[in-house]
Design a protein around this motif. Structure first.
Motif, short mmCIF file in Angstrom:
data_model
loop_
_atom_site.label_atom_id
_atom_site.label_comp_id
_atom_site.label_asym_id
_atom_site.label_seq_id
_atom_site.Cartn_x
_atom_site.Cartn_y
_atom_site.Cartn_z
N MET A 112 0.81 -1.22 0.00
CA MET A 112 0.00 0.00 0.00
C MET A 112 0.84 1.27 0.00
N ASP A 113 1.62 1.50 1.06
CA ASP A 113 2.33 2.76 1.23
C ASP A 113 3.41 2.95 0.16
N SER A 114 3.39 4.10 -0.48
CA SER A 114 4.33 4.45 -1.56
C SER A 114 4.22 3.51 -2.75
N THR A 115 3.11 2.75 -2.82
CA THR A 115 2.85 1.88 -3.96
C THR A 115 1.45 2.19 -4.51
N MET A 116 0.41 1.79 -3.81
CA MET A 116 -0.94 2.11 -4.25
C MET A 116 -1.31 3.56 -3.88
N ILE A 117 -0.64 4.09 -2.86
CA ILE A 117 -0.81 5.50 -2.50
C ILE A 117 0.56 6.16 -2.51
N GLY A 118 0.58 7.47 -2.51
CA GLY A 118 1.84 8.19 -2.63
C GLY A 118 2.56 8.46 -1.33
N GLN A 119 1.96 8.09 -0.21
CA GLN A 119 2.52 8.42 1.09
C GLN A 119 2.85 7.17 1.91
N GLU A 120 3.62 7.40 2.99
CA GLU A 120 3.79 6.41 4.05
C GLU A 120 2.87 6.88 5.18
N CYS A 121 1.81 6.12 5.45
CA CYS A 121 0.79 6.58 6.40
C CYS A 121 1.36 6.87 7.78
N ILE A 122 2.31 6.05 8.22
CA ILE A 122 2.86 6.27 9.55
C ILE A 122 3.63 7.59 9.61
N ASP A 123 4.24 7.98 8.51
CA ASP A 123 4.95 9.26 8.48
C ASP A 123 3.97 10.42 8.58
N GLU A 124 2.81 10.27 7.94
CA GLU A 124 1.80 11.34 8.01
C GLU A 124 1.22 11.46 9.42
N LEU A 125 0.99 10.33 10.07
CA LEU A 125 0.52 10.37 11.46
C LEU A 125 1.58 11.01 12.36
N ALA A 126 2.82 10.65 12.12
CA ALA A 126 3.92 11.19 12.94
C ALA A 126 4.04 12.69 12.77
N ASP A 127 3.84 13.16 11.54
CA ASP A 127 3.91 14.60 11.29
C ASP A 127 2.84 15.32 12.09
N MET A 128 1.65 14.71 12.15
CA MET A 128 0.56 15.31 12.94
C MET A 128 0.88 15.29 14.43
N ALA A 129 1.70 14.30 14.83
CA ALA A 129 2.06 14.18 16.25
C ALA A 129 3.29 15.00 16.61
N GLY A 130 3.89 15.66 15.61
CA GLY A 130 5.06 16.49 15.89
C GLY A 130 6.37 15.74 15.93
N VAL A 131 6.39 14.49 15.45
CA VAL A 131 7.63 13.70 15.44
C VAL A 131 7.92 13.21 14.01
N GLY A 132 7.50 14.00 13.03
CA GLY A 132 7.59 13.59 11.64
C GLY A 132 8.99 13.29 11.15
N ALA A 133 9.94 14.17 11.41
CA ALA A 133 11.30 13.99 10.90
C ALA A 133 11.93 12.72 11.47
N ARG A 134 11.73 12.50 12.75
CA ARG A 134 12.32 11.32 13.40
C ARG A 134 11.75 10.03 12.82
N VAL A 135 10.44 9.99 12.64
CA VAL A 135 9.80 8.78 12.15
C VAL A 135 10.10 8.55 10.67
N SER A 136 10.09 9.58 9.86
CA SER A 136 10.33 9.40 8.43
C SER A 136 11.74 8.89 8.17
N ASP A 137 12.70 9.28 9.00
CA ASP A 137 14.06 8.75 8.86
C ASP A 137 14.10 7.26 9.14
N ILE A 138 13.40 6.83 10.19
CA ILE A 138 13.34 5.40 10.51
C ILE A 138 12.64 4.65 9.38
N LEU B 134 3.87 7.52 18.54
CA LEU B 134 2.53 8.04 18.27
C LEU B 134 1.62 7.98 19.50
N LYS B 135 2.14 7.50 20.61
CA LYS B 135 1.33 7.34 21.81
C LYS B 135 0.64 8.65 22.19
N GLY B 136 -0.67 8.56 22.44
CA GLY B 136 -1.45 9.72 22.85
C GLY B 136 -2.10 10.49 21.71
#
Length: 294
Positions: free
Chosen positions: A85-111, A133-135
């Protein structure tokens, strides 16, 4: 000696595949009559055998924005699509988008990038990222789906065309069921498999349900669904972009590395770097006029 088919593909948005380019390769390889599947986008010709210069010519065409696929002519039209799914059927990595909303986007996208490139253990990397993503309110998932998710061009036509020709489609993701249900429903997948984010009191707990679906689970899905359909792995086409897709890509009759990480693409015979998901129809021999569109 097995008869082969060579398919040349350009990005549909550019539609700049030149007749001269196709003819020059056909002549150099001693191929048969050229069949245009979509003008400016896809063309194919038959070969007696795969040329020794295949990968040299592939590299040269890459610099021109053209993909080249060489495969056995027999049995290239498949009955079962299994897709990441991620970066294949859709253009994003969903966990990275959630992380960005949680304020930890850069850290998670690197992992994420390191895990998809095969540098990190997938399960450990997923557990670490979900922990960050806790909380986060569960409602953020719907917000990400509505505001941030885009679909890779060609996806709906790929599903609709294969299914109209008796095919079956499964979306198998190392991501999350909250996303696969929506994406799978939108695109027309027959079934979806993914990981489940745990929620308590309307917020993510920072944990994912066990067992975690990763590389081995994707391979198991291919085996189980093929057996249920009564078909061999040779009748499967798989598509993905990350290291955790390599197992199923290798098992499938046709494994397509779509806009894949370099370390992943290097291990795959079929690499699509410029085309979109419609390339999976062209390499099966479907012409544009055969596509089922809504």
């Amino acid at each position: 000696m097995t008869a082969q088919i060579a398919t040349l593909l350009a990005a549909p948005a550019r539609a700049d595949l030149q007749h001269a380019t196709v003819a020059a390769l056909r002549d150099a390889w001693g191929g048969g009559e050229i069949r245009w599947l979509a003008d400016g986008i896809a063309a194919e010709f038959a070969l007696a055998t795969a040329p020794a210069s295949r990968w040299e010519d592939w590299a040269a065409l890459q610099s021109e924005g053209v993909d080249l696929v060489v495969q056995p002519a027999e049995g290239r039209r498949k009955r079962f699509l299994i897709a990441d799914m991620d970066s294949t059927m859709i253009g994003q990595e969903c966990i990275d988008e959630l992380a960005d909303m949680a304020g930890v986007g850069a850290r998670v996208s690197d992992i994420t990038a390191r895990a998809m490139n095969g540098e990190l253990d997938f399960e450990g990397a997923l557990t670490e990222r979900v922990g960050l993503l806790k909380g986060l309110p569960e409602t953020v998932i719907a917000q990400v789906l509505a505001e941030r998710i885009t679909y890779t061009p060609g996806g709906r036509a790929l599903l609709a065309t294969m299914k109209a020709n008796g095919g079956y489609a499964a979306l198998v993701s190392g991501g999350f069921t909250a996303f696969t249900r929506a994406v799978g429903g939108h695109l027309g997948f027959d079934e979806t498999r993914a990981n489940t984010l745990l929620v308590a009191d309307g917020h993510l707990t920072g944990e994912v349900a066990r067992p975690i679906l990763g590389r081995e689970a994707k391979m198991a899905a291919l085996t189980e669904i093929s057996a249920r359909l009564g078909i061999g792995h040779d009748q499967v086409i798989a598509v993905g972009d990350g290291a955790n897709d390599l197992g199923m890509l290798g098992m499938a009759g046709t494994g397509v590395a779509l806009h894949a990480k370099p370390a992943v693409a290097a291990q795959c015979e079929v690499r699509v770097n410029h085309g979109d998901l419609s390339a999976l129809l062209y390499i099966q021999g479907y012409a544009a006029q055969d596509f089922v569109t809504e």
